[in-house]
Design an enzyme around this catalytic site. Sequence first.
Site, short mmCIF file in Angstrom:
data_model
loop_
_atom_site.label_atom_id
_atom_site.label_comp_id
_atom_site.label_asym_id
_atom_site.label_seq_id
_atom_site.Cartn_x
_atom_site.Cartn_y
_atom_site.Cartn_z
N PRO A 45 0.82 -1.21 0.00
CA PRO A 45 0.00 0.00 0.00
C PRO A 45 0.86 1.27 0.00
CG PRO A 45 -0.67 -1.53 1.73
CD PRO A 45 0.64 -2.00 1.21
N GLU A 46 0.74 2.05 -1.05
CA GLU A 46 1.37 3.37 -1.12
C GLU A 46 0.24 4.39 -1.19
OE1 GLU A 46 4.43 3.41 -4.19
OE2 GLU A 46 4.72 1.26 -3.98
#
Length: 281
Positions: A2-3
């Site tokens: 997750p960015e």
Amino acid sequence: MPELPEVETIVGELRPLLVGRRIAGLRALWPGTLGDMDPADLSAHLAGQEIVALGRRGKYILLYLKDGDVLVVHLRMTGRFFLCPAGAEPDRFTRVVIDLDGGEELRFADLRKFGRIQLARAENLATVLPRLGPEPLGEDYPWAAMKQAMGKRRAPVKSALLNQQLLAGLGNIYADEALFAARIHPLRRADTLNEDEWQRLHAAVRATLLCGIRNRGTSFRDYRDGRNQRGSNQESLAVYRRTGQPCFACGAPIQRTVVGGRSSHYCPRCQTLPVADAGSP
DNA sequence: TTCGTCCTGGTA
DNA sequence: TACCAGGACGAA
């Protein structure tokens, strides 16, 4: 992993589903996710509190509660944060369950146990969040701000992009993609980029992140959105994890190298490295 | 500034 | 069975 686009997708999806709901309690299936907090104490503290807003800062999810508390959630590498019907059988990676009114629960699942949930007061958020750079999609982030923050660094430009103190929200996938879009080699020393290259990189970072958000995030194995569904941005990647496959622009095989201990993917023909940088990793 | 650490499933 | 993936942080 997750960015910014994945976290933005989760927050955008959960916001209309959570705002106005009340927390009934919390259960920790793996207490380490809560750090030093005692699960029973935290559950008692949260019980009855209303969720009034959801926000994002860098890769952090922020759940604002009515009496001024904020739940700060970081998914790190394999975390998932999603809503599901109460009582559904949790998978083996479910670490924390937040029970809500109305027969649903918010689950934090995390294969590698790196993710964390913290509690802060809204006025003291800075004591929980680390020092974070500007938001790359913010209106007050011109290309000159990127050059000013990174332009004197001798480190590789890829390392500068991943440094959350210089810019908040980029991770390994979108950093590689942005560098390809800007036609800049990940090992280029940041202090060797000219103004044209900073402008290209700035535009590429924003375009790459917006593409990720449009596609609801990149799902290789672990990432899921606020409804536990996969994103589709993995189908739009030009270089990340495409080692050996032909570059979409020129046909040369994509190569992999290591920058700052992180795997980095690039096109050796589209992203050339000046001789001066080639010998100084 | 760089490296080790935390973690565990998947892969070679 | 050994190695790889990697975000953030602390130590060297």
